[in-house]
Design an enzyme around this catalytic site. Structure first.
Site, PDB file in Angstrom:
ATOM      1  N   CYS A  15      28.622  37.089  27.964  1.00 37.47           N
ATOM      2  CA  CYS A  15      28.750  37.740  26.665  1.00 37.47           C
ATOM      3  C   CYS A  15      29.466  39.075  26.765  1.00 37.47           C
ATOM      4  O   CYS A  15      28.863  40.141  26.542  1.00 37.47           O
ATOM      5  CB  CYS A  15      27.359  37.911  26.052  1.00 37.47           C
ATOM      6  SG  CYS A  15      26.527  36.335  25.969  1.00 37.47           S
ATOM      7  N   GLU A  16      30.704  39.038  27.144  1.00 35.80           N
ATOM      8  CA  GLU A  16      31.533  40.245  27.220  1.00 35.80           C
ATOM      9  C   GLU A  16      32.978  39.835  27.013  1.00 35.80           C
ATOM     10  O   GLU A  16      33.417  38.830  27.566  1.00 35.80           O
ATOM     11  CB  GLU A  16      31.477  40.872  28.624  1.00 35.80           C
ATOM     12  CG  GLU A  16      30.140  41.413  28.984  1.00 35.80           C
ATOM     13  CD  GLU A  16      30.240  42.717  29.751  1.00 35.80           C
ATOM     14  OE1 GLU A  16      31.260  43.420  29.646  1.00 35.80           O
ATOM     15  OE2 GLU A  16      29.271  43.004  30.451  1.00 35.80           O
TER      16      GLU A  16
ATOM     17  N   GLY B 222      41.163  42.735  55.925  1.00 36.93           N
ATOM     18  CA  GLY B 222      40.208  41.928  55.175  1.00 36.93           C
ATOM     19  C   GLY B 222      40.951  40.869  54.382  1.00 36.93           C
ATOM     20  O   GLY B 222      41.081  39.719  54.785  1.00 36.93           O
TER      21      GLY B 222
ATOM     22  N   TYR C 225      39.752  44.786  37.737  1.00 40.31           N
ATOM     23  CA  TYR C 225      41.054  45.409  38.056  1.00 40.31           C
ATOM     24  C   TYR C 225      42.205  44.824  37.247  1.00 40.31           C
ATOM     25  O   TYR C 225      43.365  45.051  37.590  1.00 40.31           O
ATOM     26  CB  TYR C 225      41.409  45.189  39.535  1.00 40.31           C
ATOM     27  CG  TYR C 225      40.325  45.430  40.543  1.00 40.31           C
ATOM     28  CD1 TYR C 225      39.839  46.717  40.788  1.00 40.31           C
ATOM     29  CD2 TYR C 225      39.809  44.373  41.290  1.00 40.31           C
ATOM     30  CE1 TYR C 225      38.863  46.919  41.746  1.00 40.31           C
ATOM     31  CE2 TYR C 225      38.837  44.574  42.248  1.00 40.31           C
ATOM     32  CZ  TYR C 225      38.367  45.852  42.467  1.00 40.31           C
ATOM     33  OH  TYR C 225      37.403  46.054  43.416  1.00 40.31           O
TER      34      TYR C 225
ATOM     35  N   GLU D  44      41.730  46.748  60.781  1.00 43.82           N
ATOM     36  CA  GLU D  44      40.585  46.327  59.954  1.00 43.82           C
ATOM     37  C   GLU D  44      41.064  45.478  58.778  1.00 43.82           C
ATOM     38  O   GLU D  44      40.813  45.823  57.624  1.00 43.82           O
ATOM     39  CB  GLU D  44      39.846  47.556  59.414  1.00 43.82           C
ATOM     40  CG  GLU D  44      39.333  48.519  60.461  1.00 43.82           C
ATOM     41  CD  GLU D  44      38.815  49.821  59.851  1.00 43.82           C
ATOM     42  OE1 GLU D  44      38.892  50.015  58.617  1.00 43.82           O
ATOM     43  OE2 GLU D  44      38.322  50.657  60.628  1.00 43.82           O
TER      44      GLU D  44
ATOM     45  N   ARG E  48      37.303  40.159  39.905  1.00 44.63           N
ATOM     46  CA  ARG E  48      38.553  40.900  40.025  1.00 44.63           C
ATOM     47  C   ARG E  48      39.357  40.972  38.718  1.00 44.63           C
ATOM     48  O   ARG E  48      39.876  42.045  38.390  1.00 44.63           O
ATOM     49  CB  ARG E  48      39.413  40.344  41.167  1.00 44.63           C
ATOM     50  CG  ARG E  48      38.688  40.327  42.520  1.00 44.63           C
ATOM     51  CD  ARG E  48      39.611  40.032  43.696  1.00 44.63           C
ATOM     52  NE  ARG E  48      40.511  41.133  43.947  1.00 44.63           N
ATOM     53  CZ  ARG E  48      41.756  41.178  43.571  1.00 44.63           C
ATOM     54  NH1 ARG E  48      42.303  40.157  42.967  1.00 44.63           N
ATOM     55  NH2 ARG E  48      42.477  42.244  43.796  1.00 44.63           N
TER      56      ARG E  48
HETATM   57  N1  LLP Z   1      38.829  49.229  56.136  1.00 48.37           N
HETATM   58  C1  LLP Z   1      38.240  50.016  55.224  1.00 48.37           C
HETATM   59  C2  LLP Z   1      37.660  51.292  55.649  1.00 48.37           C
HETATM   60  C3  LLP Z   1      38.194  49.623  53.877  1.00 48.37           C
HETATM   61  O1  LLP Z   1      37.636  50.412  52.972  1.00 48.37           O
HETATM   62  C4  LLP Z   1      38.761  48.372  53.479  1.00 48.37           C
HETATM   63  C5  LLP Z   1      38.715  47.917  52.110  1.00 48.37           C
HETATM   64  C6  LLP Z   1      39.342  47.575  54.486  1.00 48.37           C
HETATM   65  C7  LLP Z   1      39.362  48.030  55.794  1.00 48.37           C
HETATM   66  C8  LLP Z   1      39.959  46.231  54.192  1.00 48.37           C
HETATM   67  O2  LLP Z   1      41.047  46.331  53.347  1.00 48.37           O
HETATM   68  P1  LLP Z   1      41.940  45.032  53.059  1.00 48.37           P
HETATM   69  O3  LLP Z   1      42.614  44.639  54.348  1.00 48.37           O
HETATM   70  O4  LLP Z   1      41.061  43.961  52.543  1.00 48.37           O
HETATM   71  O5  LLP Z   1      42.915  45.497  52.049  1.00 48.37           O
HETATM   72  N2  LLP Z   1      37.514  44.866  45.891  1.00 48.37           N
HETATM   73  C9  LLP Z   1      38.912  45.216  45.923  1.00 48.37           C
HETATM   74  C10 LLP Z   1      39.354  45.677  47.301  1.00 48.37           C
HETATM   75  C11 LLP Z   1      38.532  46.829  47.849  1.00 48.37           C
HETATM   76  C12 LLP Z   1      38.916  47.234  49.228  1.00 48.37           C
HETATM   77  C13 LLP Z   1      37.941  48.207  49.792  1.00 48.37           C
HETATM   78  N3  LLP Z   1      38.183  48.592  51.148  1.00 48.37           N
HETATM   79  C14 LLP Z   1      39.731  44.045  45.420  1.00 48.37           C
HETATM   80  O6  LLP Z   1      39.156  43.037  45.037  1.00 48.37           O
HETATM   81  O7  LLP Z   1      40.949  44.131  45.354  1.00 48.37           O
END
Ligand code: LLP
Length: 415
Positions: free
Chosen positions: A342-343, A275, A316, A273, A312
């Site tokens: 405004c932050e 991303g 973070y 999975e 981000r």
């Molecule tokens: N599978 C599940 C169940 C997940 O919760 C996530 C990400 C992924 C796959 C994909 O993960 P990746 O390959 O992208 O690391 N907004 C945050 C990242 C949050 C990730 C949430 N879950 C950021 O901007 O760093």
């Protein structure tokens, strides 16, 4: 291959100058490279070649329909976390039969829609969800394919907000509780047990935590097998990190090699999975400096992008590379790059050496993942457009939001 590079002193996306994009589409604007998107997917697929694998793109990272379509054409499945994401997959022409549905809070309506669409697997995260799923499936005269998301309790060594595989996190089912819940699942009329999954966090830069999680998962797989529960797939989640600054994440080849070695000769399909690693470095935010301002201690470059466009840094303290689109001669000075919101938290980068003036364009790099998909309308700011560059072509893949759209669903109360 660097798809974002300076040519004749001007930063380009593939063969298109970012100055031309700013002229045509305005700023702020998200800019993606088709070559970068496709290359990262192909690199992942190549790393898995010879194995029975389905790459389910975690579309929360970037859910633009054009990007989903590009990945679907390359054979991707999708990891979704809401009914909205499933609707996007279908709208983009993706195959629901290649969709896995993750998330701790699936609603009845979402479950029903996903069952009807015929998704590949529900990644179940609690006993309550399992029971609800079985009831809904029985009532609909269907059988829901499931995997249990196990929480392997390993430390992903990443930012605490994006670490998910520890006992204190809300995700998954404790390792020690999994066998009993699998037995329960196998006994439920609306359920067909097909897999197991885990996801321990995001932006991981080491292989070791992935292997530790896999070991825990395999231990369960073997125990289940002995008790007569045979799994068709193992879903190893996402999480591979990218380089924002000087991180050294594993190559996809080394990551996959290590995992497949640990999997050995097992005849089981493997799902991933990913991303961020597919889209993160395929996109940037193009923004223009409105004002340059100094006070006693700092220089500020106030730009037209803000924390609502790219959250981000504020959320973070994430670091994104920032550079001028046109290199100027002259002395660089240290700037905080801030937005109009405004932050105090509305910054995109701090202490960056830049030779810039008001009116100049800046590129904020590594914004392809969790950029647009986490954007908001805070301060009633319309969301930026998205363009996809393909060689010397530019395609508008999302229009700039109109201000009237922002409140079109709102109503005054009667006098
Ligand atoms: N599978 C599940 C169940 C997940 O919760 C996530 C990400 C992924 C796959 C994909 O993960 P990746 O390959 O992208 O690391 N907004 C945050 C990242 C949050 C990730 C949430 N879950 C950021 O901007 O760093």
């Amino acid at each position: 291959m660097n798809v974002f590079a300076h040519r004749d002193g001007v930063l380009h996306a593939e063969s298109v100058s970012l100055e031309a994009i700013a002229r045509e589409f305005g700023t702020p604007c998200y800019v993606y490279s088709r070559a970068a998107l496709e290359n990262s997917f192909r690199e992942f697929a190549l790393a898995c070649s010879g194995h029975d694998v389905l790459i389910c793109y975690a579309m929360k990272a970037n859910s633009n329909l054009a990007i989903l379509d590009l990945f679907a054409r390359l054979g991707a499945g999708f990891d979704i976390v809401s009914g909205g994401e499933l609707a996007r997959v279908i709208a983009a022409g993706g195959d629901p039969g290649k969709v896995v549905f993750s998330g701790v809070g699936k609603s009845e309506a979402e479950i029903r829609i996903a069952l009807n669409a015929g998704i590949l697997c529900f990644n179940v995260e609690s006993e309550g969800e399992l029971e609800r799923l079985s009831q809904i499936a029985v009532a609909a005269k269907k059988v829901a394919p499931i995997s249990l998301r196990v929480n392997p309790d390993v430390d992903a060594k990443t930012h605490p907000y994006i670490s998910t595989g520890l006992k204190q996190n809300k995700f998954g089912i404790a390792h020690e509780d999994a066998p009993a819940l699998y037995r329960r699942a196998a006994s439920l009329p609306g359920i067909r047990v097909v897999g197991i999954d885990c996801h321990i966090g995001s932006q991981l830069t080491e292989i070791a935590p992935f292997l530790a999680a896999l070991d825990r998962v395999l231990n369960l797989v073997d125990r289940l097998q002995r008790s007569g529960i045979h799994l068709e797939h193992i879903d190893l989640g996402g999480g591979v990190g990218i380089r924002y600054r000087n991180e050294e994440p594993p190559s996809l080849a080394n990551y996959a090699k290590a995992l497949f070695k640990r999997l050995g000769r097992r005849k089981v399909r493997v799902l991933f999975e990913p991303g961020r690693v597919l889209v993160g470095n395929a996109g940037l935010v193009l923004t223009r400096i409105e004002y340059v301002k100094q006070n006693e201690s700092r220089n500020f470059a106030i730009v037209d992008a803000a924390m609502n466009d790219l959250m981000r840094p504020a959320l973070y303290s994430a670091w994104h590379g920032i550079e001028a689109v046109r290199q100027r001669p002259g002395k660089a000075r240290k700037y905080d790059i801030v937005g109009p919101i405004c932050e105090t938290g509305d910054f995109l980068g701090k202490n960056r050496m830049l030779a810039v003036e008001s009116g100049d364009l800046l590129a904020i790099h590594s914004a392809g993942a969790y950029g647009m998909s986490m954007s908001s309308n805070y301060n009633s700011r319309p969301r930026a457009p998205e363009v996809l560059v393909d060689g010397d072509q530019v395609h508008l893949i999302r229009e700039r939001e109109q201000i009237a759209d922002l409140f079109s669903g709102e109503r005054l109360v009667p006098r």
